[in-house]
Design a protein around this motif. Structure first.
Motif, PDB file in Angstrom:
ATOM      1  N   TYR A   8      40.849  43.803  -8.614  1.00  0.00           N
ATOM      2  CA  TYR A   8      40.909  44.523  -7.346  1.00  0.00           C
ATOM      3  C   TYR A   8      41.017  46.038  -7.483  1.00  0.00           C
ATOM      4  CZ  TYR A   8      41.735  39.887  -5.445  1.00  0.00           C
ATOM      5  OH  TYR A   8      41.615  38.568  -5.107  1.00  0.00           O
ATOM      6  N   VAL A   9      41.627  46.547  -8.549  1.00  0.00           N
ATOM      7  CA  VAL A   9      41.783  47.998  -8.704  1.00  0.00           C
ATOM      8  C   VAL A   9      41.379  48.431 -10.113  1.00  0.00           C
ATOM      9  CG1 VAL A   9      43.617  48.266  -6.991  1.00  0.00           C
ATOM     10  CG2 VAL A   9      44.220  47.782  -9.343  1.00  0.00           C
ATOM     11  N   ALA A  13      45.308  46.634  -0.416  1.00  0.00           N
ATOM     12  CA  ALA A  13      46.756  46.455  -0.523  1.00  0.00           C
ATOM     13  C   ALA A  13      47.238  46.761  -1.937  1.00  0.00           C
ATOM     14  CB  ALA A  13      47.147  45.036  -0.135  1.00  0.00           C
ATOM     15  N   LEU A  14      46.536  46.249  -2.936  1.00  0.00           N
ATOM     16  CA  LEU A  14      46.939  46.469  -4.329  1.00  0.00           C
ATOM     17  C   LEU A  14      46.677  47.891  -4.800  1.00  0.00           C
ATOM     18  CD1 LEU A  14      45.880  43.102  -5.940  1.00  0.00           C
ATOM     19  CD2 LEU A  14      48.181  43.944  -5.565  1.00  0.00           C
ATOM     20  N   TRP A  15      45.803  48.611  -4.111  1.00  0.00           N
ATOM     21  CA  TRP A  15      45.513  50.003  -4.441  1.00  0.00           C
ATOM     22  C   TRP A  15      46.788  50.841  -4.341  1.00  0.00           C
ATOM     23  CZ3 TRP A  15      42.653  53.592  -0.542  1.00  0.00           C
ATOM     24  CH2 TRP A  15      42.373  54.823  -1.126  1.00  0.00           C
ATOM     25  N   GLY A  16      47.460  50.800  -3.190  1.00  0.00           N
ATOM     26  CA  GLY A  16      48.686  51.566  -2.986  1.00  0.00           C
ATOM     27  C   GLY A  16      49.847  51.030  -3.801  1.00  0.00           C
ATOM     28  N   THR A  17      49.929  49.710  -3.933  1.00  0.00           N
ATOM     29  CA  THR A  17      51.015  49.102  -4.700  1.00  0.00           C
ATOM     30  C   THR A  17      50.937  49.494  -6.164  1.00  0.00           C
ATOM     31  OG1 THR A  17      51.061  47.240  -3.182  1.00  0.00           O
ATOM     32  CG2 THR A  17      52.102  46.919  -5.315  1.00  0.00           C
ATOM     33  N   GLU A  23      36.107  46.822  -0.675  1.00  0.00           N
ATOM     34  CA  GLU A  23      36.850  47.095   0.563  1.00  0.00           C
ATOM     35  C   GLU A  23      37.572  45.852   1.080  1.00  0.00           C
ATOM     36  OE1 GLU A  23      37.375  49.998   2.260  1.00  0.00           O
ATOM     37  OE2 GLU A  23      36.480  50.939   0.501  1.00  0.00           O
ATOM     38  N   THR A  24      37.912  44.920   0.199  1.00  0.00           N
ATOM     39  CA  THR A  24      38.625  43.729   0.652  1.00  0.00           C
ATOM     40  C   THR A  24      40.068  44.082   0.991  1.00  0.00           C
ATOM     41  OG1 THR A  24      39.315  43.110  -1.569  1.00  0.00           O
ATOM     42  CG2 THR A  24      37.197  42.250  -0.811  1.00  0.00           C
ATOM     43  N   LYS A  25      40.687  43.213   1.758  1.00  0.00           N
ATOM     44  CA  LYS A  25      42.077  43.435   2.161  1.00  0.00           C
ATOM     45  C   LYS A  25      43.002  43.456   0.941  1.00  0.00           C
ATOM     46  CE  LYS A  25      45.513  41.670   5.380  1.00  0.00           C
ATOM     47  NZ  LYS A  25      45.834  40.666   6.383  1.00  0.00           N
ATOM     48  N   GLU A  26      42.773  42.566  -0.021  1.00  0.00           N
ATOM     49  CA  GLU A  26      43.593  42.505  -1.231  1.00  0.00           C
ATOM     50  C   GLU A  26      43.442  43.770  -2.068  1.00  0.00           C
ATOM     51  OE1 GLU A  26      41.378  40.087  -0.436  1.00  0.00           O
ATOM     52  OE2 GLU A  26      42.695  38.436   0.146  1.00  0.00           O
ATOM     53  N   ALA A  27      42.203  44.263  -2.174  1.00  0.00           N
ATOM     54  CA  ALA A  27      41.963  45.462  -2.974  1.00  0.00           C
ATOM     55  C   ALA A  27      42.663  46.678  -2.368  1.00  0.00           C
ATOM     56  CB  ALA A  27      40.461  45.730  -3.102  1.00  0.00           C
ATOM     57  N   VAL A  30      44.598  58.113 -12.018  1.00  0.00           N
ATOM     58  CA  VAL A  30      43.891  57.885 -10.764  1.00  0.00           C
ATOM     59  C   VAL A  30      43.677  56.388 -10.582  1.00  0.00           C
ATOM     60  CG1 VAL A  30      41.800  58.408  -9.458  1.00  0.00           C
ATOM     61  CG2 VAL A  30      42.737  60.109 -11.021  1.00  0.00           C
ATOM     62  N   VAL A  31      44.084  55.884  -9.411  1.00  0.00           N
ATOM     63  CA  VAL A  31      43.918  54.471  -9.069  1.00  0.00           C
ATOM     64  C   VAL A  31      42.893  54.390  -7.952  1.00  0.00           C
ATOM     65  CG1 VAL A  31      45.082  52.383  -8.291  1.00  0.00           C
ATOM     66  CG2 VAL A  31      46.322  54.035  -9.671  1.00  0.00           C
TER      67      VAL A  31
END
Length: 178
Positions: free
Chosen positions: A41-42, A64-68, A58-62, A52-53
């Protein structure tokens, strides 16, 4: 929706970051920490003194895991460079704490003293008999240890006795009336 992930993580001087196969390892003056991220996902890249992450798709999981993932990496970098501290205070007649070697010994009104072994990677100090300070690089471990110490005597609402975080507000209740 939060956009935490778009900001790069600044790596200070004296901190080394290694990224390989879904793991980020960070090494600094306070030790070495690592965390796992989902490569599905990231993607994580090192650009000079910045990490840099970016999301893969553009999936919901991607998203969400981007910021996490960015927040977890930032916590690792801050932990090995500055460290994290939690402070507790003991309120109550006869409540005392002391450190002997790697053990924290608490007198909390029980018939025996409570002995807590200091986890590896943490440093527990007592500036006074009613103050406990926990320092370490791993934010989760510092918070978990502080929570486990606080569990022995949570602050009660009538007299306010117990172990509480410094700055914690305990809502007081009115006592029994005649």
């Amino acid at each position: 929706m939060s956009r935490v992930g778009k900001y790069p993580v600044i790596v200070p001087e004296g901190v080394n970051v290694a990224i390989e196969a879904g793991n980020v390892s960070v090494k600094g003056k306070n030790g070495e920490l690592s965390c796992h991220f989902s490569e599905d996902y990231v993607s994580v890249a090192l650009d000079g003194n910045k990490v840099v992450v970016s999301p893969k798709g553009e999936t919901k999981e991607a998203r969400a895991l981007w910021g996490t993932t960015r927040a977890n990496i930032n916590t690792l970098v801050k932990g090995v460079s500055e460290g994290f501290t939690k402070e507790l205070e003991l309120i109550g007649v006869g409540y005392k704490a002391r450190v002997e070697g790697t053990k924290l010994i608490l007198s909390l009104g029980y018939s025996h003293d409570v002995t807590i072994e200091t986890p590896k990677g943490l440093k527990i100090t007592c500036a006074s008999p009613t103050q406990i300070s926990i320092f370490g690089a791993d934010k989760q471990l510092v918070g978990q240890t502080a929570s486990e110490i606080r569990e022995w005597r949570k602050p009660e609402p009538y007299k306010g006795k117990g172990i509480r975080y410094v700055g914690e507000y305990v809502r007081r209740k009115e006592g029994k009336k005649k």
